[in-house]
Design a protein around this motif. Structure first.
Motif, mmCIF file in Angstrom:
data_model
loop_
_atom_site.group_PDB
_atom_site.id
_atom_site.type_symbol
_atom_site.label_atom_id
_atom_site.label_comp_id
_atom_site.label_asym_id
_atom_site.label_seq_id
_atom_site.Cartn_x
_atom_site.Cartn_y
_atom_site.Cartn_z
ATOM 1 N N GLN A 126 107.309 39.919 66.196
ATOM 2 C CA GLN A 126 107.975 39.251 65.078
ATOM 3 C C GLN A 126 107.828 37.736 65.184
ATOM 4 N N SER A 127 107.964 37.201 66.397
ATOM 5 C CA SER A 127 107.818 35.755 66.578
ATOM 6 C C SER A 127 106.388 35.313 66.283
ATOM 7 N N THR A 128 105.406 36.139 66.678
ATOM 8 C CA THR A 128 104.005 35.815 66.401
ATOM 9 C C THR A 128 103.748 35.772 64.899
ATOM 10 N N ASN A 129 104.242 36.784 64.190
ATOM 11 C CA ASN A 129 104.057 36.804 62.739
ATOM 12 C C ASN A 129 104.756 35.619 62.075
ATOM 13 N N GLU A 130 105.964 35.318 62.585
ATOM 14 C CA GLU A 130 106.687 34.174 62.031
ATOM 15 C C GLU A 130 105.935 32.867 62.304
ATOM 16 N N PHE A 131 105.391 32.725 63.517
ATOM 17 C CA PHE A 131 104.621 31.534 63.868
ATOM 18 C C PHE A 131 103.395 31.415 62.959
ATOM 19 N N ARG A 132 102.712 32.550 62.742
ATOM 20 C CA ARG A 132 101.498 32.511 61.926
ATOM 21 C C ARG A 132 101.814 32.121 60.495
ATOM 22 N N ASP A 133 102.889 32.683 59.937
ATOM 23 C CA ASP A 133 103.214 32.384 58.545
ATOM 24 C C ASP A 133 103.691 30.938 58.378
ATOM 25 N N VAL A 134 104.637 30.538 59.243
ATOM 26 C CA VAL A 134 105.236 29.195 59.087
ATOM 27 C C VAL A 134 104.236 28.092 59.486
ATOM 28 N N ARG A 135 103.664 28.217 60.683
ATOM 29 C CA ARG A 135 102.759 27.177 61.163
ATOM 30 C C ARG A 135 101.438 27.190 60.410
ATOM 31 N N GLY A 136 101.029 28.385 59.951
ATOM 32 C CA GLY A 136 99.798 28.434 59.154
ATOM 33 C C GLY A 136 99.935 27.654 57.878
ATOM 34 N N ALA A 137 101.072 27.820 57.205
ATOM 35 C CA ALA A 137 101.304 27.050 55.985
ATOM 36 C C ALA A 137 101.375 25.551 56.293
ATOM 37 N N ARG A 138 101.969 25.229 57.449
ATOM 38 C CA ARG A 138 102.064 23.809 57.832
ATOM 39 C C ARG A 138 100.675 23.222 58.136
ATOM 40 N N MET A 139 99.853 23.992 58.846
ATOM 41 C CA MET A 139 98.495 23.517 59.145
ATOM 42 C C MET A 139 97.689 23.340 57.868
ATOM 43 N N LEU A 140 97.838 24.285 56.939
ATOM 44 C CA LEU A 140 97.105 24.187 55.682
ATOM 45 C C LEU A 140 97.555 22.976 54.874
ATOM 46 N N ALA A 141 98.855 22.700 54.858
ATOM 47 C CA ALA A 141 99.377 21.535 54.128
ATOM 48 C C ALA A 141 98.877 20.244 54.774
ATOM 49 N N THR A 142 98.823 20.209 56.106
ATOM 50 C CA THR A 142 98.321 19.014 56.807
ATOM 51 C C THR A 142 96.849 18.777 56.488
ATOM 52 N N ALA A 143 96.058 19.878 56.484
ATOM 53 C CA ALA A 143 94.635 19.755 56.171
ATOM 54 C C ALA A 143 94.432 19.300 54.737
ATOM 55 N N GLU A 144 95.235 19.807 53.804
ATOM 56 C CA GLU A 144 95.116 19.378 52.404
ATOM 57 C C GLU A 144 95.491 17.908 52.247
ATOM 58 N N ASN A 145 96.534 17.531 52.977
ATOM 59 C CA ASN A 145 96.959 16.117 52.891
ATOM 60 C C ASN A 145 95.879 15.181 53.470
ATOM 61 N N LEU A 146 95.278 15.614 54.600
ATOM 62 C CA LEU A 146 94.225 14.801 55.206
ATOM 63 C C LEU A 146 92.978 14.763 54.325
ATOM 64 N N ALA A 147 92.684 15.884 53.678
ATOM 65 C CA ALA A 147 91.495 15.929 52.814
ATOM 66 C C ALA A 147 91.654 15.074 51.568
ATOM 67 N N SER A 148 92.890 14.859 51.134
ATOM 68 C CA SER A 148 93.133 14.062 49.919
ATOM 69 C C SER A 148 93.301 12.574 50.216
ATOM 70 N N THR A 149 93.273 12.199 51.491
ATOM 71 C CA THR A 149 93.401 10.780 51.852
ATOM 72 C C THR A 149 92.142 10.028 51.400
ATOM 73 N N PRO A 150 92.278 8.884 50.668
ATOM 74 C CA PRO A 150 91.098 8.173 50.125
ATOM 75 C C PRO A 150 90.104 7.741 51.188
ATOM 76 N N VAL A 151 90.602 7.245 52.297
ATOM 77 C CA VAL A 151 89.669 6.751 53.316
ATOM 78 C C VAL A 151 88.821 7.891 53.869
ATOM 79 N N VAL A 152 89.418 9.105 53.950
ATOM 80 C CA VAL A 152 88.661 10.249 54.431
ATOM 81 C C VAL A 152 87.571 10.627 53.431
ATOM 82 N N ARG A 153 87.925 10.614 52.138
ATOM 83 C CA ARG A 153 86.955 10.966 51.112
ATOM 84 C C ARG A 153 85.851 9.920 51.022
ATOM 85 N N ASP A 154 86.186 8.659 51.349
ATOM 86 C CA ASP A 154 85.174 7.594 51.220
ATOM 87 C C ASP A 154 84.254 7.532 52.430
#
Length: 537
Positions: A43-71
């Motif tokens: 249960q803890s593994t599934n919870e970690f995957r769901d919660v932290r996975g969403a957090r990792m995806l949000a971090t990656a999206e935020n980093l990908a949308s940063t102007p300096v990264v795109r430039d």
């Protein structure tokens, strides 16, 4: 290894029953706690995957949308230019690793400088879709999230990858919370205490006996029970048979499946059922079934002061009953001789007195009268009964009945041809017992009379009527199986005689019944099949 395992098994087998039970219970507690831990980790593994996975995806999206990264994702100095951005992403998200990848998976910028220039896995992001899932990152199972940087025409220009290793099982178990650990600890402690208390209780109830000793006692009990010549039947308080040894099965005609069934549902005769369920304790009773004469004794069984049922022992007394019948026949003959001796003595005294008085004519008349009377008795029997043994029995019974003040008469329609010796013996047993019973109950009646009717066409029918009080309708079946105690103060009555009548009749495939005599009294009628009657011409 196998030798040590075998030795361990033997060592465990030598433990006491309570010790083995305690060990098994502790093993069960450990298995349950292990299962709870596995479920908690899952249960803890599934919870970690769901919660932290969403957090990792949000971090990656935020980093990908940063102007300096795109430039500057394709800048030759992208590693230095974008280092602050990837470090910031790691710091804000708590991720282990943040990287900028080329479409081919080549690391262009990373929070871990040692990974620059390496190739890493590119998942669904190479098709232009963001995703997160499990992946091997640096040889460690990690949670990976990737977001593509797309051109205006939809081409994948670069990929932002953020990953975090899965925590250890202990970290996941600890992350489930202190309460879970507390509950697991309490459960383990309570389980061990309960197991120890239960093992003590088992040891107390088994009286300290171990498994091998209990098994040995059970085997010994079974061997003794089934080797006893006497039948043994145990019945609990609900009327269910709990023990039935081999001898009892044979005597009662019951199968092994009768154990566990109610006494009144296995086909036993009513007299036996009544005795097993409500017989008097510590009293020997003889009960006749259709095939045997059984001597039974019933006692209550108790355990720890509680009544748990009854135990009945039984012996086959069929041969003894047959011997008793023969003895009764001999006694009847002896009584007949005694009565005749007494009668002849009186007659001789009378003749002697007349001779002394010189009354020779009176002597001659007296002797003629005696001769005619004896001839009349003999003729009354032999005129209808041609079998010498049966005729002799009826002549003797006529004399005995007269001594008791009872008139024994032969019905005018009686007829009996000579019988085979074996059948004649059985007929004598049946007829003798019926006549004795009839004479006994007729004594004291207004006109004491016993009437015998014997007819051998078709088959063989024996009918004996008396002028006694009769037999109530509710006793007409049980009277043939009535118990006779071995104690002399209550012995007697109809008892074993009528039981022998039914048993002998059943052996010939016949029947016996009781009916009312017109004017009062009872009529006992025995019917034997024609095929069982072997007569000589």
């Amino acid at each position: 290894m196998s030798g040590r395992w075998s030795e361990a098994v033997r060592t465990f087998g030598r433990r006491s029953l309570a010790g083995q039970f305690l060990a098994f219970q502790l093993l069960v507690v450990v298995v349950v706690l292990g299962a709870v831990a596995v479920v908690s980790v899952a249960q803890s593994t599934n919870e970690f995957r769901d919660v932290r996975g969403a957090r990792m995806l949000a971090t990656a999206e935020n980093l990908a949308s940063t102007p300096v990264v795109r430039d500057r994702y394709a800048d030759p100095f992208a590693a230095q230019a974008l280092a602050p951005e990837v470090d910031r992403a790691v710091a804000l998200s708590g991720a282990e690793l943040a990287e900028i990848l080329g479409p081919d998976g080549l690391v262009r910028a990373s929070s871990d400088p040692s990974r620059l220039g390496e190739r890493t896995r590119v998942g669904a992001a190479e098709t232009g879709r963001a995703w997160f899932g499990d992946a091997e990152v640096g040889g460690v199972r990690s949670l990976l999230a990737q977001v593509p940087i797309l051109a205006s025409d939809g081409r994948v220009l670069a990929i932002v990858s953020v990953s975090e290793p899965y925590p250890s099982w202990w970290a996941l178990l600890s992350g489930a919370g202190e309460r879970l650990l507390l509950y697991l600890g309490l459960g383990a402690a309570l389980g061990m205490v309960a197991s120890w208390l239960l093992s003590r209780r088992i040891k107390r109830h088994t009286r300290g006996l171990e498994i091998a000793e209990i098994a040995g006692l059970a085997d010994h009990r079974e061997a003794l029970l089934h080797s006893i010549r006497e039948g043994v039947v145990a019945v609990n308080n609900d009327g269910v048979i709990t023990v039935l040894n081999d001898s009892a099965q044979e005597l009662l005609g019951l199968p092994d499946s009768a154990v566990g069934e109610r006494v009144d549902s296995v086909g036993l005769e009513s007299a036996v059922v009544d005795f097993l369920l409500a017989g008097e304790d510590d009293r020997d009773v003889v009960i006749a079934t259709r095939a045997r004469v059984l001597a039974l004794n019933r006692r209550s069984a108790t355990s720890a002061g509680q009544d748990i049922g009854t135990v009945t022992t039984m012996r086959d007394s069929t041969e003894l009953a047959a011997l008793q019948a023969q003895l009764s026949s001999h006694k009847s003959a002896t009584d007949t001789l005694r009565a005749q001796t007494h009668e002849f003595s009186n007659q001789l005294h009378t003749i002697s007195g007349l001779v002394q008085l010189g009354e020779y004519d009176a002597v001659r008349a007296f002797v003629d009268e005696l001769t005619q009377r004896r001839a009349a008795i003999n003729d009354a029997v032999t005129r209808h009964i041609s079998d010498p043994a049966v005729a002799a029995l009826l002549i003797a019974k006529t004399t005995l009945a007269a001594e008791s003040g009872v008139s024994l008469q032969i019905a005018e329609d009686s007829h009996l041809s000579p019988l085979e010796p074996g059948l004649a013996t059985d007929v004598i047993t049946v007829l003798g017992n019926l006549v004795d019973n009839a004479v006994d109950v007729s004594v004291g009646s207004a006109q004491p009379t016993v009437t015998v009717r014997v007819c051998d066409t078709p088959g063989l029918e024996i009918s004996v009527s008396d002028t006694g009080p009769g037999v109530p309708s509710h006793l007409r079946d049980s009277i043939f199986a009535r118990g006779v105690t071995s104690k002399p103060e209550v012995a007697g009555g109809r008892g074993i005689g009528l039981a022998l009548v039914r048993m002998v009749t059943a052996q010939h495939g016949g029947s016996v019944e009781v009916s009312d005599r017109p004017g009062g009294g009872a009529v006992f009628t025995v019917q034997l099949p024609r095929t069982r009657v072997g007569a000589h011409a």
